[in-house]
Design a protein around this motif. Structure first.
Motif, short mmCIF file in Angstrom:
data_model
loop_
_atom_site.label_atom_id
_atom_site.label_comp_id
_atom_site.label_asym_id
_atom_site.label_seq_id
_atom_site.Cartn_x
_atom_site.Cartn_y
_atom_site.Cartn_z
N LEU A 17 0.83 -1.22 0.00
CA LEU A 17 0.00 0.00 0.00
C LEU A 17 0.86 1.26 0.00
O LEU A 17 0.55 2.25 -0.68
CB LEU A 17 -0.95 0.00 1.21
N GLU A 18 1.97 1.23 0.74
CA GLU A 18 2.87 2.40 0.77
C GLU A 18 3.53 2.58 -0.61
O GLU A 18 3.70 3.70 -1.08
CB GLU A 18 3.94 2.24 1.86
N LEU A 19 3.86 1.48 -1.26
CA LEU A 19 4.45 1.56 -2.60
C LEU A 19 3.41 2.07 -3.60
O LEU A 19 3.72 2.85 -4.51
CB LEU A 19 4.99 0.19 -3.05
N GLU A 50 8.98 9.82 0.24
CA GLU A 50 8.65 9.48 1.64
C GLU A 50 7.86 8.19 1.72
O GLU A 50 8.05 7.38 2.62
CB GLU A 50 7.82 10.60 2.27
N GLU A 51 6.94 8.02 0.76
CA GLU A 51 6.13 6.79 0.77
C GLU A 51 7.01 5.56 0.54
O GLU A 51 6.78 4.50 1.13
CB GLU A 51 5.01 6.87 -0.26
N ASN A 52 8.01 5.71 -0.32
CA ASN A 52 8.96 4.60 -0.51
C ASN A 52 9.67 4.29 0.81
O ASN A 52 9.88 3.12 1.15
CB ASN A 52 9.99 4.95 -1.59
N GLU A 53 10.04 5.35 1.53
CA GLU A 53 10.70 5.14 2.83
C GLU A 53 9.76 4.43 3.81
O GLU A 53 10.19 3.57 4.59
CB GLU A 53 11.15 6.47 3.43
N HIS A 54 8.47 4.82 3.76
CA HIS A 54 7.50 4.16 4.64
C HIS A 54 7.42 2.66 4.32
O HIS A 54 7.38 1.83 5.22
CB HIS A 54 6.11 4.78 4.46
N ALA A 55 7.38 2.37 3.01
CA ALA A 55 7.33 0.96 2.60
C ALA A 55 8.53 0.21 3.18
O ALA A 55 8.40 -0.91 3.70
CB ALA A 55 7.31 0.85 1.08
N ALA A 94 -5.96 9.41 -0.37
CA ALA A 94 -4.96 8.34 -0.27
C ALA A 94 -4.42 8.26 1.16
O ALA A 94 -4.24 7.17 1.72
CB ALA A 94 -3.82 8.58 -1.25
N GLU A 95 -4.17 9.42 1.77
CA GLU A 95 -3.66 9.43 3.16
C GLU A 95 -4.70 8.86 4.12
O GLU A 95 -4.34 8.14 5.06
CB GLU A 95 -3.28 10.85 3.57
N GLN A 96 -5.96 9.19 3.89
CA GLN A 96 -7.01 8.68 4.79
C GLN A 96 -7.10 7.15 4.68
O GLN A 96 -7.32 6.46 5.68
CB GLN A 96 -8.35 9.34 4.45
N ARG A 97 -6.87 6.66 3.48
CA ARG A 97 -6.88 5.20 3.27
C ARG A 97 -5.71 4.56 4.03
O ARG A 97 -5.87 3.50 4.66
CB ARG A 97 -6.78 4.94 1.77
N VAL A 98 -4.56 5.20 3.97
CA VAL A 98 -3.39 4.67 4.68
C VAL A 98 -3.64 4.71 6.19
O VAL A 98 -3.34 3.74 6.91
CB VAL A 98 -2.11 5.47 4.32
N THR A 99 -4.22 5.80 6.68
CA THR A 99 -4.52 5.92 8.11
C THR A 99 -5.41 4.77 8.56
O THR A 99 -5.18 4.14 9.60
CB THR A 99 -5.20 7.27 8.40
N GLU A 127 2.66 10.01 12.20
CA GLU A 127 2.98 10.45 10.85
C GLU A 127 1.70 10.74 10.05
O GLU A 127 1.60 11.72 9.32
CB GLU A 127 3.82 9.36 10.15
N GLN A 128 0.71 9.88 10.23
CA GLN A 128 -0.54 10.06 9.48
C GLN A 128 -1.28 11.32 9.92
O GLN A 128 -1.90 11.99 9.09
CB GLN A 128 -1.43 8.82 9.61
N VAL A 129 -1.23 11.63 11.21
CA VAL A 129 -1.87 12.87 11.69
C VAL A 129 -1.22 14.06 10.98
O VAL A 129 -1.89 14.95 10.46
CB VAL A 129 -1.74 13.02 13.22
N GLU A 130 0.12 14.03 10.92
CA GLU A 130 0.85 15.12 10.26
C GLU A 130 0.56 15.18 8.77
O GLU A 130 0.34 16.25 8.21
CB GLU A 130 2.36 14.89 10.43
N GLU A 131 0.57 14.03 8.12
CA GLU A 131 0.38 14.01 6.67
C GLU A 131 -1.01 14.52 6.29
O GLU A 131 -1.15 15.32 5.38
CB GLU A 131 0.61 12.60 6.11
N GLU A 132 -2.01 14.07 7.02
CA GLU A 132 -3.37 14.53 6.70
C GLU A 132 -3.50 16.03 6.95
O GLU A 132 -4.10 16.75 6.16
CB GLU A 132 -4.41 13.76 7.54
FE1 FEO Z 1 2.87 6.52 4.05
FE2 FEO Z 1 1.54 9.17 3.39
O1 FEO Z 1 1.41 7.52 4.17
#
Ligand code: FEO
Length: 167
Positions: A17-19, A50-55, A94-99, A127-132
């Motif tokens: 999902l992060e990828l 950043e999303e690659n780093e999350h993955a 997309a961020e809400q889906r990740v959250t 991280e998700q709070v910040e991203e959203e």
């Molecule tokens: Fe990895 Fe923006 O969520």
């Protein structure tokens, strides 16, 4: 302690999902480049990184826990948008889906009493709070400046100044 099968599956799904998120952000960047908004395109490209780093955080955690990493297929990203604000709304969705996915993993880890996964998951909850919040702020700005080309240019410049590790 070994991961439960359910938790291992959920963590693996999160790598993909992060990828997928990284792939979609790259598509958003490409669309913005075509619109002549290089600053916003840069911001999206940084986000993709950043999303690659999350993955990789989930990938490495699976390896550390002696689990098998199983990558899934990536869907075709959305390529066409009607407006700049729609691009950022796609980002927020997309961020809400990740959250939602992170919260589900947290619930699975809690049921499994897998306390070793909490620090990683806590990092992602924050991280998700910040991203959203960051994406929502950009949407608010775009709503405020609607129709003002000069303000859009200024916002493009501002987002273009994003540095590694900053949002
Ligand atoms: Fe990895 Fe923006 O969520």
């Amino acid at each position: 302690m070994a991961l439960t099968q359910e938790l291992e599956g959920a963590l693996n799904a999160q790598v993909t999902l992060e990828l997928e998120s990284a792939h979609q952000y790259l598509a958003l960047s490409a669309w913005l480049e075509c619109e002549g908004l290089p600053g916003m395109a840069h911001w999206m490209r940084m986000q993709s990184g950043e999303e690659n780093e999350h993955a990789m955080k989930f990938f490495e955690f699976l390896v550390d826990r002696n689990a098998t990493v199983k990558l899934g297929p990536l869907p075709q990203p959305v390529l066409e948008f009607n407006s700049v604000i729609d691009v950022f709304r796609a980002s927020l969705a997309a961020e809400q889906r990740v959250t939602e996915a992170i919260n589900t993993i947290y619930a699975i880890a809690t049921d499994a009493r897998d306390f070793a996964s909490y620090p990683l998951l806590d990092w992602f909850v924050n991280e998700q709070v910040e991203e959203e919040a960051t994406v929502q702020q950009i949407i608010d700005d775009l709503e405020r400046i609607e129709g003002n080309g000069y303000a859009l240019l200024m916002l493009d410049r501002e987002l273009g100044a994003r540095q590694e590790g900053a949002e």
